[in-house]
Design a protein around this motif. Sequence first.
Motif, PDB file in Angstrom:
ATOM      1  N   THR A  55     -26.905 -75.552  41.116  1.00 52.58           N
ATOM      2  CA  THR A  55     -27.008 -75.803  39.703  1.00 52.58           C
ATOM      3  C   THR A  55     -25.128 -75.534  38.249  1.00 52.58           C
ATOM      4  OG1 THR A  55     -29.235 -75.244  39.193  1.00 52.58           O
ATOM      5  CG2 THR A  55     -28.302 -75.841  37.086  1.00 52.58           C
ATOM      6  N   LEU A  56     -24.933 -76.425  37.899  1.00 54.71           N
ATOM      7  CA  LEU A  56     -23.868 -76.354  37.122  1.00 54.71           C
ATOM      8  C   LEU A  56     -24.618 -76.561  35.513  1.00 54.71           C
ATOM      9  CD1 LEU A  56     -21.121 -76.506  36.531  1.00 54.71           C
ATOM     10  CD2 LEU A  56     -20.801 -78.316  36.185  1.00 54.71           C
ATOM     11  N   ILE A  57     -24.115 -75.018  34.818  1.00 50.82           N
ATOM     12  CA  ILE A  57     -24.589 -74.933  33.782  1.00 50.82           C
ATOM     13  C   ILE A  57     -23.001 -75.160  33.008  1.00 50.82           C
ATOM     14  CG2 ILE A  57     -25.513 -73.493  31.423  1.00 50.82           C
ATOM     15  CD1 ILE A  57     -26.956 -73.632  34.214  1.00 50.82           C
ATOM     16  N   VAL A  58     -23.524 -76.294  31.725  1.00 45.53           N
ATOM     17  CA  VAL A  58     -22.601 -76.833  30.874  1.00 45.53           C
ATOM     18  C   VAL A  58     -23.182 -76.820  29.050  1.00 45.53           C
ATOM     19  CG1 VAL A  58     -21.578 -79.210  30.145  1.00 45.53           C
ATOM     20  CG2 VAL A  58     -22.061 -78.500  32.997  1.00 45.53           C
ATOM     21  N   HIS A  59     -21.883 -75.819  28.727  1.00 50.34           N
ATOM     22  CA  HIS A  59     -21.903 -75.812  27.759  1.00 50.34           C
ATOM     23  C   HIS A  59     -21.397 -77.129  26.674  1.00 50.34           C
ATOM     24  CE1 HIS A  59     -21.856 -71.467  27.630  1.00 50.34           C
ATOM     25  NE2 HIS A  59     -22.383 -71.713  28.166  1.00 50.34           N
ATOM     26  N   SER A  61     -21.484 -79.329  23.079  1.00 49.50           N
ATOM     27  CA  SER A  61     -20.471 -78.780  21.334  1.00 49.50           C
ATOM     28  C   SER A  61     -22.097 -78.816  20.368  1.00 49.50           C
ATOM     29  CB  SER A  61     -19.710 -79.576  20.979  1.00 49.50           C
ATOM     30  OG  SER A  61     -19.591 -81.181  21.610  1.00 49.50           O
ATOM     31  N   CYS A  62     -22.712 -79.891  20.294  1.00 44.06           N
ATOM     32  CA  CYS A  62     -23.727 -80.510  19.703  1.00 44.06           C
ATOM     33  C   CYS A  62     -24.768 -80.952  20.050  1.00 44.06           C
ATOM     34  CB  CYS A  62     -23.363 -81.257  18.839  1.00 44.06           C
ATOM     35  SG  CYS A  62     -22.982 -82.407  18.835  1.00 44.06           S
ATOM     36  N   SER A  63     -25.788 -81.087  19.611  1.00 43.72           N
ATOM     37  CA  SER A  63     -27.389 -81.544  20.287  1.00 43.72           C
ATOM     38  C   SER A  63     -26.658 -83.082  20.644  1.00 43.72           C
ATOM     39  CB  SER A  63     -28.061 -81.042  18.831  1.00 43.72           C
ATOM     40  OG  SER A  63     -27.565 -82.013  17.570  1.00 43.72           O
ATOM     41  N   ALA A  64     -25.910 -83.852  19.375  1.00 46.44           N
ATOM     42  CA  ALA A  64     -26.483 -85.520  19.776  1.00 46.44           C
ATOM     43  C   ALA A  64     -25.634 -85.526  21.277  1.00 46.44           C
ATOM     44  CB  ALA A  64     -24.971 -85.888  18.692  1.00 46.44           C
ATOM     45  N   TRP A  65     -24.153 -84.871  21.634  1.00 44.48           N
ATOM     46  CA  TRP A  65     -24.296 -84.828  23.030  1.00 44.48           C
ATOM     47  C   TRP A  65     -24.908 -84.169  24.334  1.00 44.48           C
ATOM     48  CZ3 TRP A  65     -20.279 -87.197  24.610  1.00 44.48           C
ATOM     49  CH2 TRP A  65     -19.026 -87.988  24.302  1.00 44.48           C
ATOM     50  N   LEU A  66     -25.408 -83.580  23.677  1.00 47.25           N
ATOM     51  CA  LEU A  66     -26.174 -82.602  24.051  1.00 47.25           C
ATOM     52  C   LEU A  66     -27.522 -84.336  25.188  1.00 47.25           C
ATOM     53  CD1 LEU A  66     -28.465 -79.773  25.065  1.00 47.25           C
ATOM     54  CD2 LEU A  66     -29.732 -81.605  24.974  1.00 47.25           C
ATOM     55  N   GLN A  67     -28.173 -84.615  24.247  1.00 52.99           N
ATOM     56  CA  GLN A  67     -29.151 -85.526  24.187  1.00 52.99           C
ATOM     57  C   GLN A  67     -28.095 -86.866  24.868  1.00 52.99           C
ATOM     58  OE1 GLN A  67     -30.258 -87.979  20.803  1.00 52.99           O
ATOM     59  NE2 GLN A  67     -32.032 -88.939  22.463  1.00 52.99           N
ATOM     60  N   HIS A  68     -26.945 -86.958  24.607  1.00 58.78           N
ATOM     61  CA  HIS A  68     -26.438 -88.586  25.247  1.00 58.78           C
ATOM     62  C   HIS A  68     -26.153 -87.826  26.867  1.00 58.78           C
ATOM     63  CE1 HIS A  68     -23.053 -91.626  25.642  1.00 58.78           C
ATOM     64  NE2 HIS A  68     -22.073 -90.855  26.178  1.00 58.78           N
ATOM     65  N   LEU A  69     -25.370 -87.231  26.731  1.00 59.43           N
ATOM     66  CA  LEU A  69     -25.518 -86.196  28.460  1.00 59.43           C
ATOM     67  C   LEU A  69     -26.456 -86.830  29.119  1.00 59.43           C
ATOM     68  CD1 LEU A  69     -22.081 -83.778  27.728  1.00 59.43           C
ATOM     69  CD2 LEU A  69     -22.148 -86.298  28.536  1.00 59.43           C
ATOM     70  N   THR A  70     -27.651 -86.043  28.760  1.00 60.45           N
ATOM     71  CA  THR A  70     -29.154 -86.496  29.571  1.00 60.45           C
ATOM     72  C   THR A  70     -28.888 -87.735  29.727  1.00 60.45           C
ATOM     73  OG1 THR A  70     -30.043 -84.338  27.600  1.00 60.45           O
ATOM     74  CG2 THR A  70     -31.493 -85.379  29.241  1.00 60.45           C
ATOM     75  N   PHE A  71     -28.766 -88.316  29.697  1.00 58.38           N
ATOM     76  CA  PHE A  71     -28.614 -89.527  30.002  1.00 58.38           C
ATOM     77  C   PHE A  71     -27.932 -89.751  30.863  1.00 58.38           C
ATOM     78  CE2 PHE A  71     -31.183 -90.386  25.861  1.00 58.38           C
ATOM     79  CZ  PHE A  71     -31.948 -90.172  26.105  1.00 58.38           C
ATOM     80  N   MET A  72     -26.837 -89.467  31.028  1.00 60.15           N
ATOM     81  CA  MET A  72     -25.836 -89.693  31.789  1.00 60.15           C
ATOM     82  C   MET A  72     -25.323 -88.300  33.044  1.00 60.15           C
ATOM     83  SD  MET A  72     -22.951 -90.277  29.286  1.00 60.15           S
ATOM     84  CE  MET A  72     -21.757 -91.109  31.122  1.00 60.15           C
ATOM     85  N   PHE A  94     -27.326 -78.631  30.528  1.00 52.10           N
ATOM     86  CA  PHE A  94     -26.734 -78.864  29.466  1.00 52.10           C
ATOM     87  C   PHE A  94     -27.450 -77.509  28.446  1.00 52.10           C
ATOM     88  CE2 PHE A  94     -26.832 -82.872  30.921  1.00 52.10           C
ATOM     89  CZ  PHE A  94     -25.617 -83.212  31.159  1.00 52.10           C
ATOM     90  N   LYS A  95     -26.410 -76.915  27.522  1.00 48.09           N
ATOM     91  CA  LYS A  95     -27.123 -75.511  26.827  1.00 48.09           C
ATOM     92  C   LYS A  95     -25.750 -76.020  24.858  1.00 48.09           C
ATOM     93  CE  LYS A  95     -27.065 -70.386  25.858  1.00 48.09           C
ATOM     94  NZ  LYS A  95     -26.744 -69.219  26.397  1.00 48.09           N
ATOM     95  N   ILE A  96     -26.435 -75.896  23.989  1.00 48.27           N
ATOM     96  CA  ILE A  96     -25.463 -76.097  22.936  1.00 48.27           C
ATOM     97  C   ILE A  96     -24.450 -74.575  22.801  1.00 48.27           C
ATOM     98  CG2 ILE A  96     -25.150 -76.008  21.002  1.00 48.27           C
ATOM     99  CD1 ILE A  96     -27.330 -78.602  20.847  1.00 48.27           C
ATOM    100  N   ALA A  97     -23.362 -74.798  22.830  1.00 51.04           N
ATOM    101  CA  ALA A  97     -22.445 -73.111  22.211  1.00 51.04           C
ATOM    102  C   ALA A  97     -21.475 -73.597  22.031  1.00 51.04           C
ATOM    103  CB  ALA A  97     -23.157 -72.686  24.360  1.00 51.04           C
ATOM    104  N   SER A  98     -20.650 -72.561  21.745  1.00 45.91           N
ATOM    105  CA  SER A  98     -19.391 -72.573  21.211  1.00 45.91           C
ATOM    106  C   SER A  98     -18.291 -72.768  22.323  1.00 45.91           C
ATOM    107  CB  SER A  98     -19.069 -70.878  20.327  1.00 45.91           C
ATOM    108  OG  SER A  98     -17.505 -71.245  20.331  1.00 45.91           O
TER     109      SER A  98
END
Length: 101
Positions: A55-59, A61-72, A94-98
Motif C-alpha cells: 500500500t502506497l500512502i500519498v499525501h 494538497s487539498c480535499s478537492a485533489w483527494l476526491q479527484h485522485l480517488t477516481f483515478m 490518499f491523505k491530506i497533508a502538507s
Amino acid sequence: MQKKLTHIGEILESVLAGLRPAKDTEMTRIWSLWPQAVGETISRETKPAAFRNSTLIVHVSCSAWLQHLTFMKQQMMQDINKALQNDLVKEIRFKIASLHN
C-alpha cells in the motif's frame, strides 16, 4: 584525487536493504520517479509518503485533489507500477497533508 559522490538514494537503499523486505526497498525509487509516474500536474499536488504491505500512502494538497485522485486510483497504480517496472503497488491511500515538510 577526486572522490566519487554517492547519491543519497543509493545510500538509503543499501541501509534499508537490511531492515525492510526487498519489495519495500525497491519502492524507494518512487520518490525519484514520481513526476514521471503520475505526471507533472499531479506531482505538484501530491507526494509519496510511505509504503507498507503493498500500500502506497500519498499525501495530497487539498480535499478537492483527494476526491479527484480517488477516481483515478486504478490508473495511477498502473502508471506507478509501469514506472517502477514491477507490480509493487496494490493499493493507494490518499491523505491530506502538507507537501512542504
